[in-house]
Every structure is written in C-alpha cells, then in structure tokens.
Design a protein around this motif. Structure first.
Motif, PDB file in Angstrom:
ATOM      1  N   THR A 107     -15.915 -18.893 -36.183  1.00 40.00           N
ATOM      2  CA  THR A 107     -14.604 -18.254 -36.017  1.00 40.00           C
ATOM      3  C   THR A 107     -13.559 -19.235 -35.525  1.00 40.00           C
ATOM      4  O   THR A 107     -13.874 -20.303 -34.985  1.00 40.00           O
ATOM      5  N   ASP A 108     -12.317 -18.857 -35.742  1.00 41.18           N
ATOM      6  CA  ASP A 108     -11.146 -19.586 -35.257  1.00 41.18           C
ATOM      7  C   ASP A 108     -10.654 -18.860 -34.014  1.00 41.18           C
ATOM      8  O   ASP A 108     -10.095 -17.766 -34.112  1.00 41.18           O
ATOM      9  N   MET A 109     -10.845 -19.457 -32.854  1.00 43.32           N
ATOM     10  CA  MET A 109     -10.499 -18.807 -31.596  1.00 43.32           C
ATOM     11  C   MET A 109      -9.012 -18.991 -31.294  1.00 43.32           C
ATOM     12  O   MET A 109      -8.394 -19.955 -31.759  1.00 43.32           O
ATOM     13  N   PRO A 110      -8.413 -18.064 -30.532  1.00 44.75           N
ATOM     14  CA  PRO A 110      -6.990 -18.206 -30.181  1.00 44.75           C
ATOM     15  C   PRO A 110      -6.750 -19.469 -29.368  1.00 44.75           C
ATOM     16  O   PRO A 110      -7.483 -19.757 -28.425  1.00 44.75           O
ATOM     17  N   PHE A 111      -5.717 -20.210 -29.752  1.00 50.95           N
ATOM     18  CA  PHE A 111      -5.407 -21.466 -29.079  1.00 50.95           C
ATOM     19  C   PHE A 111      -4.661 -21.250 -27.761  1.00 50.95           C
ATOM     20  O   PHE A 111      -4.664 -22.101 -26.895  1.00 50.95           O
ATOM     21  N   GLY A 112      -3.948 -20.131 -27.653  1.00 52.89           N
ATOM     22  CA  GLY A 112      -3.151 -19.892 -26.459  1.00 52.89           C
ATOM     23  C   GLY A 112      -1.800 -20.544 -26.499  1.00 52.89           C
ATOM     24  O   GLY A 112      -1.112 -20.639 -25.480  1.00 52.89           O
ATOM     25  N   LYS A 113      -1.372 -21.013 -27.686  1.00 52.30           N
ATOM     26  CA  LYS A 113      -0.059 -21.631 -27.823  1.00 52.30           C
ATOM     27  C   LYS A 113       0.852 -20.751 -28.667  1.00 52.30           C
ATOM     28  O   LYS A 113       1.854 -20.236 -28.193  1.00 52.30           O
ATOM     29  N   ARG A 114       0.528 -20.607 -29.933  1.00 52.89           N
ATOM     30  CA  ARG A 114       1.370 -19.820 -30.826  1.00 52.89           C
ATOM     31  C   ARG A 114       1.026 -18.339 -30.795  1.00 52.89           C
ATOM     32  O   ARG A 114       1.754 -17.520 -31.333  1.00 52.89           O
ATOM     33  N   MET A 115      -0.106 -18.007 -30.236  1.00 52.84           N
ATOM     34  CA  MET A 115      -0.482 -16.616 -30.020  1.00 52.84           C
ATOM     35  C   MET A 115      -1.257 -16.529 -28.717  1.00 52.84           C
ATOM     36  O   MET A 115      -2.009 -17.426 -28.364  1.00 52.84           O
ATOM     37  N   GLY A 116      -1.035 -15.450 -27.995  1.00 52.44           N
ATOM     38  CA  GLY A 116      -1.683 -15.300 -26.705  1.00 52.44           C
ATOM     39  C   GLY A 116      -1.161 -16.304 -25.699  1.00 52.44           C
ATOM     40  O   GLY A 116      -0.032 -16.769 -25.778  1.00 52.44           O
ATOM     41  N   SER A 117      -2.005 -16.648 -24.728  1.00 50.88           N
ATOM     42  CA  SER A 117      -1.604 -17.608 -23.702  1.00 50.88           C
ATOM     43  C   SER A 117      -2.841 -18.305 -23.160  1.00 50.88           C
ATOM     44  O   SER A 117      -3.958 -17.787 -23.243  1.00 50.88           O
ATOM     45  N   ARG A 118      -2.630 -19.486 -22.607  1.00 53.51           N
ATOM     46  CA  ARG A 118      -3.731 -20.218 -21.991  1.00 53.51           C
ATOM     47  C   ARG A 118      -4.320 -19.422 -20.823  1.00 53.51           C
ATOM     48  O   ARG A 118      -5.532 -19.462 -20.585  1.00 53.51           O
ATOM     49  N   LYS A 119      -3.481 -18.720 -20.120  1.00 52.89           N
ATOM     50  CA  LYS A 119      -3.949 -17.952 -18.958  1.00 52.89           C
ATOM     51  C   LYS A 119      -4.935 -16.865 -19.386  1.00 52.89           C
ATOM     52  O   LYS A 119      -5.989 -16.669 -18.755  1.00 52.89           O
ATOM     53  N   LYS A 120      -4.614 -16.170 -20.462  1.00 51.10           N
ATOM     54  CA  LYS A 120      -5.504 -15.112 -20.940  1.00 51.10           C
ATOM     55  C   LYS A 120      -6.807 -15.672 -21.497  1.00 51.10           C
ATOM     56  O   LYS A 120      -7.845 -15.000 -21.450  1.00 51.10           O
ATOM     57  N   ASN A 121      -6.749 -16.888 -22.017  1.00 58.12           N
ATOM     58  CA  ASN A 121      -7.968 -17.488 -22.551  1.00 58.12           C
ATOM     59  C   ASN A 121      -9.037 -17.686 -21.479  1.00 58.12           C
ATOM     60  O   ASN A 121     -10.236 -17.667 -21.784  1.00 58.12           O
ATOM     61  N   TRP A 122      -8.635 -17.888 -20.232  1.00 59.50           N
ATOM     62  CA  TRP A 122      -9.614 -18.102 -19.168  1.00 59.50           C
ATOM     63  C   TRP A 122     -10.482 -16.865 -18.944  1.00 59.50           C
ATOM     64  O   TRP A 122     -11.601 -16.972 -18.426  1.00 59.50           O
ATOM     65  N   ASP A 123     -10.000 -15.705 -19.301  1.00 63.88           N
ATOM     66  CA  ASP A 123     -10.820 -14.489 -19.263  1.00 63.88           C
ATOM     67  C   ASP A 123     -11.460 -14.204 -20.618  1.00 63.88           C
ATOM     68  O   ASP A 123     -12.615 -13.779 -20.700  1.00 63.88           O
ATOM     69  N   LEU A 124     -10.686 -14.449 -21.700  1.00 65.64           N
ATOM     70  CA  LEU A 124     -11.163 -14.102 -23.037  1.00 65.64           C
ATOM     71  C   LEU A 124     -12.339 -14.968 -23.471  1.00 65.64           C
ATOM     72  O   LEU A 124     -13.343 -14.459 -23.992  1.00 65.64           O
ATOM     73  N   TYR A 125     -12.272 -16.283 -23.253  1.00 67.73           N
ATOM     74  CA  TYR A 125     -13.321 -17.179 -23.748  1.00 67.73           C
ATOM     75  C   TYR A 125     -14.698 -16.875 -23.145  1.00 67.73           C
ATOM     76  O   TYR A 125     -15.681 -16.772 -23.886  1.00 67.73           O
ATOM     77  N   PRO A 126     -14.820 -16.742 -21.805  1.00 64.45           N
ATOM     78  CA  PRO A 126     -16.152 -16.403 -21.263  1.00 64.45           C
ATOM     79  C   PRO A 126     -16.674 -15.074 -21.785  1.00 64.45           C
ATOM     80  O   PRO A 126     -17.865 -14.935 -22.069  1.00 64.45           O
ATOM     81  N   SER A 127     -15.776 -14.088 -21.931  1.00 66.15           N
ATOM     82  CA  SER A 127     -16.207 -12.768 -22.398  1.00 66.15           C
ATOM     83  C   SER A 127     -16.743 -12.817 -23.817  1.00 66.15           C
ATOM     84  O   SER A 127     -17.800 -12.254 -24.124  1.00 66.15           O
ATOM     85  N   CYS A 128     -16.014 -13.516 -24.696  1.00 72.56           N
ATOM     86  CA  CYS A 128     -16.463 -13.540 -26.089  1.00 72.56           C
ATOM     87  C   CYS A 128     -17.688 -14.431 -26.266  1.00 72.56           C
ATOM     88  O   CYS A 128     -18.573 -14.132 -27.073  1.00 72.56           O
ATOM     89  N   LEU A 129     -17.809 -15.518 -25.486  1.00 75.60           N
ATOM     90  CA  LEU A 129     -18.993 -16.368 -25.581  1.00 75.60           C
ATOM     91  C   LEU A 129     -20.245 -15.630 -25.110  1.00 75.60           C
ATOM     92  O   LEU A 129     -21.337 -15.820 -25.666  1.00 75.60           O
ATOM     93  N   ARG A 130     -20.094 -14.776 -24.109  1.00 73.29           N
ATOM     94  CA  ARG A 130     -21.225 -13.980 -23.652  1.00 73.29           C
ATOM     95  C   ARG A 130     -21.670 -12.989 -24.725  1.00 73.29           C
ATOM     96  O   ARG A 130     -22.856 -12.833 -25.009  1.00 73.29           O
ATOM     97  N   GLU A 131     -20.686 -12.318 -25.328  1.00 74.06           N
ATOM     98  CA  GLU A 131     -21.032 -11.340 -26.362  1.00 74.06           C
ATOM     99  C   GLU A 131     -21.619 -12.014 -27.594  1.00 74.06           C
ATOM    100  O   GLU A 131     -22.531 -11.491 -28.237  1.00 74.06           O
TER     101      GLU A 131
END
Length: 498
Positions: A387-411
């Motif tokens: 998959t192509d994960m959100p970069f946190g630049k043009r969509m979303g944010s770097r701050k949200k990635n700190w919660d999103l990345y661990p959650s999706c990697l666990r799942e």
C-alpha cells in the motif's frame, strides 16, 4: 559510449567517433533490413534494477543502468520494437542517436553553444530516424499526436518541475524546452538528404516535418542553461533537416540529455508516459502504474497468494497486480466511499477494455469499504500487504501519522501470515514509520528499502517480513493509542478536501 577527441582543436572531432548506438544487417531471409539500435528508457528512480530485470526477462537483452538516476539503456533490433512498448516498468522511451560518456564542454558559454550547433550536422541520424518512422507506424492506430510528453527523462536540476493536476503522488515530469528559430547555418549531409528524399518518396507533397528539442540538464559545471542549449542545438537541427519548429504540434521530439559530462542525443518514441495505462478515474494521490509494478515485483507474488491493499485510493496497486500477476487474488479497500467508487470504476474500465479486445474480462480483484484499524479479515489469512501510506504533507498531517502508523501496522501484523507474510509499504514520513515499526514488539522485520522520488518528495519503499511472533502477546502490539481510529477517519477526510 564514445567521447570527443581532446586535441586542442576549436571543436571536438565528433565525425571521428563511430556511431556505437546502431547498426544494420540484412534479414536472414533476404527481406526487410533489421536495424540494431540502443533504446533509452526513463524509469521510477530507485527501480532501475527492477526495470533491467524485466527487460532481460521479456526481451532477452542486458540493460545498462545510467549514472543519471532514473534512466537505463539497452540494445534492440527493429523487429522487436513493439515488445518494448509492452514493458511495465518504464515511463518513457527514446532511440539513441549518439552518446558521449565524457563530453568536453568548453569553459565559455559561447564556445560550448557553438560546439552544440556544430554537433547537429555530425550525428548519425539515419538509423534513429528509421526506427522513429517504424515506431510511428506502430502507433498510427492511436491517432494524431496530441503534443504529449514523449521521451521525457529525469527532471533537470535547473528547470522547475510541475506535477500533473490529476496525479499528486507521481514523479515530476521534466520541464520542456522548445527549439527556437535557428540561428546557426550548417552544411547538409547524406543523413539529412537521405531522410528528406525518403520522406518525399513516401508521401509526395507532404507537409514539412515539425519538431522540437527538449533539453534535460543536470550538473552545476555547465556555462549554459537548458534553454540556451535547446535553442542553439534546435536551431542547428532545424537548418540541417529544414524542419519547422513547433513546441506543441510536433512530429519529432529530439532529446538533448546532459548529465555532468555525459551527453545523450535521442528521438522520443513515446507520446505520453506509459505509466498512465490503467487509471481512468484519478484521485488526489494516484500512484504511477510503473511505480506500482516496481513495488509488486519487490514482494514477488506467487500463485494463489492473497494480496491486500488496505488504503487503495484509486486502486492503482491492486489493478496493476491483477493484470500483471494474475495468479494471485487482490483485495482493495479504503474507508472513504469516494475512493472505493473510484477503484470500482477503474476496475470496470479495465474489464470493458479487455472485453472489447476479445480477452477474458474478469480480474482477480475485489473492493471493500472498511476501517483500516479494524479490518473485516481473518487473522493470519493474508500473504502480502502492499500500500501507499499517507505522507502527512499533501493529505493528512505528520501529527496524525504518529497515531495512524502504529495502529495500521498492528492491524496489518494481525491479518498477515506469521513467518511467511510480507509487506511493501511506501511512505515519505520515514521517522514516524521507523518509530512505529520499532514499537511493534518484533512483529515486523525490515528486509530492504528502495529510495524513490514521488511527486518531488524523497520517499522510501519498505519491504517488511512478518516474523513468527504471535500477535497480541506483547505489550507493544496490544497497546492502542487513544483516538487512533478517529485520526484515520479525520486523515481520510483531509484527503478528500485537499
């Protein structure tokens, strides 16, 4: 490669250089003459070796990887030209007129530009133009040229880049420079006369050939700009062939690629990049099909593998996989209904196109709308996640990635088969991703990283292996950060608003 002579003369002795890029030989049956030429291809940066492997596998020749990233060269015979257009890892193609490994540029701008002007009349154009005509005949069914982006190479370090409006996460095409009106007169030669005579015989009374020169320059030791090189070299080409310069409705695109002391002159064989082959309904972050192919080859899909893209967007990755690696089964999902609809429409578009050609229209792919952090998939049932994960630049944010990345990697770790499962994940948020992997309690192991250019951003394609660790038995993979699921929903909302 060849290089000009350094003998103190006013100009390099290019005529003394034998054209190493082409040769001709008669067909064994005494029929058409087969031309051997060198073809250049631009590929997604970082996947040059992948493209070379595909060329050796499908065409049976060895490709040479250029010092200039994102470009490879390989020899072909003219009777195999159609096979080159079926390569899946290349963006643009061009036939090489001549190449110089150590071109000796003069120190002054004026002398360097005069050398480029004089070079135009001394190049072995004949075989390259014959291949261009053959290529045009192969492409004739596609209709009149739209003045596209054929033969584009790596972006120049000087010319500004521009991203296509409908594709955000794709490597930036290089700027185009039109050849201005010629300012230098050069003497005619047998190459120009032969091509002009052949054109007149083939189509009496035909209009004058239109052309442009595109210069791609990288390096900080040149005394001239890309515009100046294209202008003066293009002017000499115009005088040499008596062609007409036209930056949009051109018939021939001459390429002048300069990378430090490496100079390659070529003629474009593609009207537009080959990466735009599968997608009809674009989203804000549609990935290039050529990059998708490189990611898929990295994980080496096997027959009967279940392959999952949990953040499919427009479905570019699973679509490429379903077409090129059709012995596996693909599940594409996203939590946004618009993204799911785009994927469904793209799948239907490919099925209709295959049906119109008389091929089997079905594709081994299914599309689902879901919550990324709570996938409706059985534990340990997926072989590959890509998959192509959100970069946190043009969509979303770097701050949200700190919660999103661990959650999706666990799942992902939950649904992936322990011991044999793999994940190929693209992201530009390298710090957050590395930290998230380290918090997985040993569920994932990094095997390899490919550094790529995506939309002008330096990103990484990470190949992970699912270890034999049992999911849910370490504090790291049990921990669920507060608001992780909500942050994913917010991030997807931001994606549609961008």
């Amino acid at each position: 490669m060849s290089s000009p002579r350094a003998d103190g003369a006013a100009e390099p002795d290019h005529e003394s250089v034998a054209p190493a890029s082409s040769s001709t030989e008669a067909d064994a049956s005494g029929g058409d003459v087969v031309i051997t030429v060198t073809v250049g291809a631009t590929v997604p940066t970082g996947f040059e070796h992948t493209a070379a492997e595909e060329i050796e596998e499908k065409i049976g020749v060895e490709a040479k990887i250029s010092k200039d990233r994102g470009r490879i060269y390989f020899p072909i015979t003219s009777d195999k030209l159609f096979q080159v257009h079926h390569l899946k890892s290349v963006d643009n193609l061009f036939v090489v007129v001549e190449e110089y490994d150590h071109y000796q540029f003069k120190e002054s701008k004026e002398e360097s530009l005069v050398d480029l002007q004089q070079l135009a009349s001394k190049l072995p154009w004949t075989d390259a133009l014959e291949v261009w005509k053959l290529n045009r005949a192969l492409k004739k069914k596609k209709g009149h040229r739209k003045g596209g982006s054929g033969g584009k190479a790596k972006p120049s370090s000087e010319v500004s880049d521009a991203t296509a409006a409908d594709t955000e996460q794709q490597e930036l095409p290089q700027a185009e420079v039109s050849a201005a009106e010629g300012q230098t007169k050069t003497e005619g030669s047998t190459d120009a006369e032969a091509y002009t005579q052949d054109s007149e015989e083939a189509a009496p009374g035909a209009k004058v050939t239109k052309f442009r020169v595109t210069c791609n320059r990288a390096g900080d030791k040149h005394s001239f700009s890309s515009n100046e090189a294209a202008r003066d070299f293009g002017g000499a080409v115009q005088e040499f062939f008596q062609w007409k310069a036209d930056m949009t409705k051109f018939d021939v695109e001459v390429l002048l690629n300069i990378h430090n002391t490496e100079v390659v002159i070529g003629i474009a064989l593609t009207e537009e990049s080959l990466h735009r082959r599968n997608i009809s309904h674009f989203g804000p972050t549609t990935l290039r099909s050529t990059l998708c192919y490189g990611m898929l080859r990295l994980c080496k899909p096997q027959a009967s593998d279940v392959i999952l893209d949990p953040m499919c967007g427009t479905g570019a990755i699973p679509l490429e996989g379903a077409i090129e690696f059709n012995s596996s089964f693909y599940i594409a999902g996203d939590n946004n209904d618009m993204a799911v609809n785009r994927t469904v429409n793209n799948v239907c578009h490919i099925q209709r196109r295959r049906g119109d050609k008389g091929s089997v229209s079905g594709l081994p792919i299914d599309t689902v709308q879901w919550d990324l952090c709570n996938l409706p998939i059985r534990t340990s049932s997926v072989d590959i996640i890509i998959t192509d994960m959100p970069f946190g630049k043009r969509m979303g944010s770097r701050k949200k990635n700190w919660d999103l990345y661990p959650s999706c990697l666990r799942e992902m770790a939950r649904v992936c088969r322990p011991g044999s499962g793999k994940a190929v994940l693209l992201t530009q948020d390298k710090k957050c991703f590395s930290k998230a992997v380290s918090r997985m309690g040993g569920l994932w192991k990094k095997l390899h990283t490919v550094w790529v250019n995506v939309g002008g951003l330096h990103a990484g394609v990470y190949l992970l292996k699912r270890t034999g660790a049992v999911f849910g038995q370490t504090p790291e993979d049990i921990y669920e950060p507060r608001g992780a699921v909500n942050s994913q929903a917010d991030e997807k909302d931001d994606k549609e608003l961008s």
